[in-house]
Design an enzyme around this catalytic site. Structure first.
Site, mmCIF file in Angstrom:
data_model
loop_
_atom_site.group_PDB
_atom_site.id
_atom_site.type_symbol
_atom_site.label_atom_id
_atom_site.label_comp_id
_atom_site.label_asym_id
_atom_site.label_seq_id
_atom_site.Cartn_x
_atom_site.Cartn_y
_atom_site.Cartn_z
ATOM 1 N N LYS A 1 -11.687 -12.061 -32.368
ATOM 2 C CA LYS A 1 -11.361 -11.735 -30.980
ATOM 3 C C LYS A 1 -12.081 -12.755 -30.106
ATOM 4 C CE LYS A 1 -13.160 -7.546 -31.664
ATOM 5 N NZ LYS A 1 -12.268 -6.576 -31.041
ATOM 6 N N ARG A 2 -11.781 -12.785 -28.785
ATOM 7 C CA ARG A 2 -12.528 -13.683 -27.909
ATOM 8 C C ARG A 2 -14.029 -13.439 -28.070
ATOM 9 N NH1 ARG A 2 -9.596 -17.171 -24.282
ATOM 10 N NH2 ARG A 2 -11.644 -17.611 -23.430
ATOM 11 N N LYS B 1 -4.066 -3.682 -35.015
ATOM 12 C CA LYS B 1 -3.469 -4.595 -36.004
ATOM 13 C C LYS B 1 -4.193 -4.485 -37.340
ATOM 14 C CE LYS B 1 -2.835 -7.772 -32.160
ATOM 15 N NZ LYS B 1 -3.488 -8.932 -31.504
ATOM 16 N N LYS C 1 -18.336 -7.748 -26.396
ATOM 17 C CA LYS C 1 -17.723 -7.450 -27.693
ATOM 18 C C LYS C 1 -18.757 -7.468 -28.827
ATOM 19 C CE LYS C 1 -13.147 -9.297 -26.359
ATOM 20 N NZ LYS C 1 -12.158 -8.273 -26.756
ATOM 21 N N HIS D 1 -6.873 -3.740 -16.475
ATOM 22 C CA HIS D 1 -7.241 -4.137 -17.841
ATOM 23 C C HIS D 1 -8.730 -4.218 -18.090
ATOM 24 C CE1 HIS D 1 -3.437 -5.134 -19.847
ATOM 25 N NE2 HIS D 1 -3.007 -5.351 -18.621
ATOM 26 N N THR E 1 -6.578 -4.246 -28.944
ATOM 27 C CA THR E 1 -5.349 -4.143 -29.726
ATOM 28 C C THR E 1 -5.565 -4.720 -31.117
ATOM 29 O OG1 THR E 1 -4.608 -6.184 -28.679
ATOM 30 C CG2 THR E 1 -3.689 -4.115 -27.822
HETATM 31 C C1 LIG Z 1 -4.559 -9.060 -30.718
HETATM 32 C C2 LIG Z 1 -5.121 -10.353 -30.288
HETATM 33 C C3 LIG Z 1 -6.185 -10.397 -29.387
HETATM 34 C C4 LIG Z 1 -6.853 -9.154 -28.859
HETATM 35 O O1 LIG Z 1 -7.880 -8.775 -29.748
HETATM 36 P P1 LIG Z 1 -9.000 -7.692 -29.367
HETATM 37 O O2 LIG Z 1 -9.726 -7.467 -30.631
HETATM 38 O O3 LIG Z 1 -8.242 -6.467 -28.913
HETATM 39 O O4 LIG Z 1 -9.827 -8.292 -28.300
HETATM 40 C C5 LIG Z 1 -6.680 -11.631 -29.004
HETATM 41 N N1 LIG Z 1 -6.159 -12.774 -29.486
HETATM 42 C C6 LIG Z 1 -5.142 -12.773 -30.371
HETATM 43 C C7 LIG Z 1 -4.611 -14.072 -30.876
HETATM 44 C C8 LIG Z 1 -4.586 -11.569 -30.795
HETATM 45 O O5 LIG Z 1 -3.563 -11.589 -31.664
#
Ligand SMILES: *Cc1c(COP(=O)(O)O)cnc(C)c1O
Length: 838
Positions: free
Chosen positions: A559-560, A671, A565, A368, A667
């Protein structure tokens, strides 16, 4: 038990579904919870409702598990330290096809279903993308009829709740089980001992073979809790099994001999700490002993369970790979590999080669991350102390493996050093990634670029040796949760136009392409987005006390919080916009609401300081009357699955701006696009494949690609060159460094600027700044043409077919697991035949 005691399903089919739901709800309120309508709290109502929903799943669950037992298909075990499930109520109702019925039933009792959907606590047993991927995969496996199980840990405390106090992150423990978890069933009978510490004693058995006994151990019991995982519009209901630590019944006799009963009980309680809390670090390993014990706890209990289930129907363990595929979600559960070897050799007395053949044919590993600091390496002394038998096995694996390397590549000492499972450092450590690669028949990356990078860099030597093991499985997301549940208005608009097929075949969304030029459809699409933005605006007003304009562009990065990032690059752009507005207040600007959300690991000081900077910039910008509603900056506290479900549907712009080559897949990017946001992003992770699917004209790409990043790094990157040559950038950095956003403590944000100017700017923000700002100007320009914007948004949604986790799971099933969909036959048959013989 008397069969007559079981109600047959045929009884229930005669009742109106509504009446059945009401009856079930009222019975649970009364008999399960011991409440009536006068004494019931809102929690009681929620729990009674959840039990009524669970009942509908249990029928299909028992049938599914019975069918698996009878037909004995190959099973998939998805082993993960994290499952970021979020809420369950609405998703279950959608998958069962009972949302409207339950809404009506609750209505007739005078309750609003939405209130209870919103009341549910998230199951936050994960940090971010990796844990959410595991949750999406469970949904897809159940929907597609893959006989799959999720195996993980039932943490008593999930990911912390994030409060923002004076602009800074404050972590609050997430006591998610306080009001009970109605979805789970405890399985007192599934109780496995897990050993720690002790020593290994070598002896000869009656046939003169050397055997190893692991003795004088301290034991913990792993107890199973099962949660049903319903597929969408199918009879399949799979299982997620989470382990909790329970003390053994035996007490430490030495304390009793001293008459110290309380000490003896205390010691037992301490062993239950193993499953107490999720480690809140994302993409950074925690070198803590307790974390190591958690990983072994999961590995041991899971391997035991897999073999136990196999043995219910089979004798010969050499057939295990025909009946079980175990997928390791990153290296966190990689101790499963030496554990499997230990069980096969020490308990089942197989020879090494047979055990190794079984093991490598059963396991597959998903990588990952390529961030070097995120690769797990456990000190050898941890093993010697806590898992003394496993380190012997790992040494044996390593000796045999290095002998193979030597014979394939004679004289290449560098290669031996790099490929060894043991890093010979001042502190010797076990390289968990090397162990996972050597012990698996498949190694996959999670996006095309990422897989290329692991083949050419991280695992280059391994790829040379075992090229056939490496493969790509681009991540995906489940459209049931991320479109149908999260964005019902958009889902309805799509269903009204092209039907419902996209819920199980997301490629059907390509049928939206011609509608991008249909003015009536475009108008409806815009209306949906507008309504979603108004809802998020209301949420922002309620939680942040900031009034935002629903007409402004909702520019979102959620995101985190992590340096790679590059939330900080986004902040530099926000300050740039602010300075431009202040410099030319009379000019026209495309109004933006910039939304940030995300948690920082509690020990990650710079990430926490970035959160403070975002809030500090927000304070200045949001309160400047000259700016008005042309620019707002909000940080939404406590990013989680349920908050994400509110943000994605309202987004216009998706920020996916990691340094090229650092984000394995992402991911969140998927979304957003599925929910009709346009992406501004780098050529990183799955962004590249999103661009391929939606076409280059419908995405905003900026900055260096992975190769250019690598070249620049090799040539020698000097961030100061960019600082001195770009006055706008220089001004932004000087403002941060000199305390413009922290007048009460002018040095507060200096460390942030230091990482950029004096510590090498590892993620190359300054190199990409100009390109990013220029690209954002293009974004703003397009936003002025609302029809063109909506057209591109529709084309983005239409291009998301590839990014369903159903597609990802189909590829794992075909290429790695060798499993086929399994049809669970209509629910009624089994019971009717059992109860009423022909
Ligand atoms: C999809 C999702 C992530 C992953 O987000 P990235 O932008 O791909 O880092 C992290 N936390 C939550 C709650 C998510 O739904």
């Amino acid at each position: 038990m008397n069969d007559e005691a079981f109600p047959t399903s045929s009884d229930s089919t005669e009742l109106d579904t509504m009446m059945l739901i009401i009856k079930s709800f009222l019975e649970h309120l009364e008999y399960t919870l011991g409440k009536d309508k006068y004494s019931a709290t809102r929690h009681d109502i929620f729990n009674a409702l959840a039990y009524a929903v669970r009942d509908r799943m249990v029928e299909r669950w028992l049938d599914t598990q019975q069918a698996y037992y009878n037909e004995d298909p190959k099973r998939v075990y998805y082993v993960s330290m994290e499952f970021l499930m979020g809420r369950t109520l609405e998703n279950s109702l959608v998958n069962l096809g009972l949302l409207a019925e339950f809404r009506e039933a609750m209505n007739s009792l005078g309750y609003d279903l939405e209130e209870f959907i919103e009341r549910e606590q998230d199951a936050g047993l994960g940090n971010g993308g990796l844990g959410r991927l595991a949750a999406c995969f469970l949904d897809s496996m159940a929907t597609m009829g893959i006989p799959g199980y999720g195996y993980g840990i039932r943490y008593e405390y999930g990911i912390f709740r994030q409060n923002i106090t004076d602009g800074a992150q404050v972590e609050i423990p997430d006591n998610w089980l306080r009001y009970r978890n109605p979805w789970e069933m405890d399985r007192q009978e599934h109780l496995h001992p897990v050993k720690f510490y002790g020593k290994v004693v070598e002896r000869k058995d009656s046939q003169g073979n050397t055997v190893f006994d692991w003795v004088d151990t301290e034991d913990v019991m792993a107890m199973a809790y099962d949660t049903p995982i319903p597929g969408y519009n199918t009879n399949t209901v799979n299982t997620m099994r989470l382990w909790t630590a329970k003390s053994t019944r035996e007490f430490d006799l030495s304390f009793f001999n001293e008459g110290n009963y309380i000490r003896a009980v205390e010691k037992k309680m301490l062993t239950e700490n193993i499953s107490k809390v999720l480690y809140p670090a994302d993409n950074v390993p925690e070198g803590k002993e307790l974390r190591f014990k958690q990983e072994y706890f999961l590995a041991c209990a899971t391997v035991h369970d897999v073999i136990y289930r196999f043995h219910k129907q089979h004798e010969d363990l050499r057939r295990l790979p025909e009946k079980a595929a175990i997928q390791l979600n990153d290296t966190h559960p990689a101790l499963c590999i030496p554990e499997m070897m230990r069980v096969l050799i020490d308990h089942h007395h197989l020879d090494w080669d047979t055990a190794w053949d079984i093991t490598t044919r059963t396991f597959a590993y998903t990588n990952h991350t390529i961030l070097p600091e995120a690769l797990e390496k456990w000190p050898v002394w941890f093993f010697e102390h806590i898992l003394p038998r496993h380190i012997q096995i790992i040494y044996e694996i390593n000796d045999r493996f290095l002998a193979e390397v030597r014979s394939r590549f004679p004289g290449d000492v560098g290669k031996l050093e790099r490929m060894s499972l043991i890093e010979e450092h001042w502190e010797r450590r076990v390289r968990m990634a090397n162990l996972a690669v050597v012990g698996s028949h498949s190694v996959n990356g999670v996006a095309a670029l990422h897989t290329e990078i692991i083949k050419e860099h991280v695992f280059k030597d391994f790829f040379e040796m075992y090229p056939e093991r490496f493969n790509n499985k681009t991540n995906g997301i489940t459209q049931r949760r991320w479109l149908k549940c999260a964005n019902p208005d958009q889902a309805h608009l799509i269903a009204n136009t092209i039907g419902n097929g996209w819920t199980t075949d997301l490629y059907k969304l390509t049928q939206l392409r011609p509608l991008a030029d249909d003015p009536a459809f475009v108008a409806q699409w815009q209306q949906v987005k507008r309504t979603n933005k108004e809802k998020l605006a209301a949420y922002i007003l309620k939680h942040n006390c900031v009034q935002v304009n629903a007409d402004s562009m909702f520019d979102c990065q959620v995101k985190r919080i992590h340096e790679y990032k590059r939330q900080l690059l986004n902040v530099l752009h926000v300050i740039t916009l602010y300075n431009r507005i202040k410099a030319r207040p009379e000019d026209d600007f495309v109004p933006r609401t910039v939304v940030f959300s995300g948690k920082a690991a509690p020990a990650y000081a710079i990430a926490k300081l970035i959160i403070r900077l975002i809030n500090a910039v927000g304070d200045v910008v949001n309160n400047d009357p000259q700016v008005g509603d042309r620019l707002k900056v909000v940080f939404l506290a406590n990013y989680s699955v349920s908050l994400a479900e509110k943000i994605f549907p309202a987004a216009d712009l998706s920020e996916q701006i990691s340094t090229a080559g650092t984000e394995a897949s992402g991911t969140g990017n998927m979304k957003f696009a599925l929910n009709g946001a346009l992406t501004i992003g780098t050529l990183d992770g799955a962004n590249i494949e999103i661009m391929e699917e939606v076409e280059r004209d419908n995405i905003f790409i900026f900055g260096m690609n992975a190769e250019e990043v690598e070249d620049l790094r090799r040539r020698g990157y000097n961030p100061r060159d960019y600082y001195t040559q770009n006055p706008e950038l220089k001004n932004v950095l000087d403002m941060i460094a000199e305390g413009y956003f922290s007048p009460a403590n002018r040095d507060l944000f200096r460390p942030i600027v230091d990482t950029l100017l004096n510590q090498g700017d590892h993620y190359m923000l300054l190199a990409d700044y100009a390109s990013y700002v220029a690209c954002q100007e293009e974004v703003s320009k397009l936003y002025l043409d609302r029809e063109q914007w909506a057209r591109k948004a529709i084309l983005n949604c239409a291009g998301m077919g590839k990014f369903s986790s159903d597609r990802t799971i189909a590829e794992y099933a075909r290429d790695i697991w060798g499993v086929k969909p399994f049809e669970v036959h209509p629910v009624l048959d089994y019971r009717q035949h059992d109860v009423i013989p022909d």
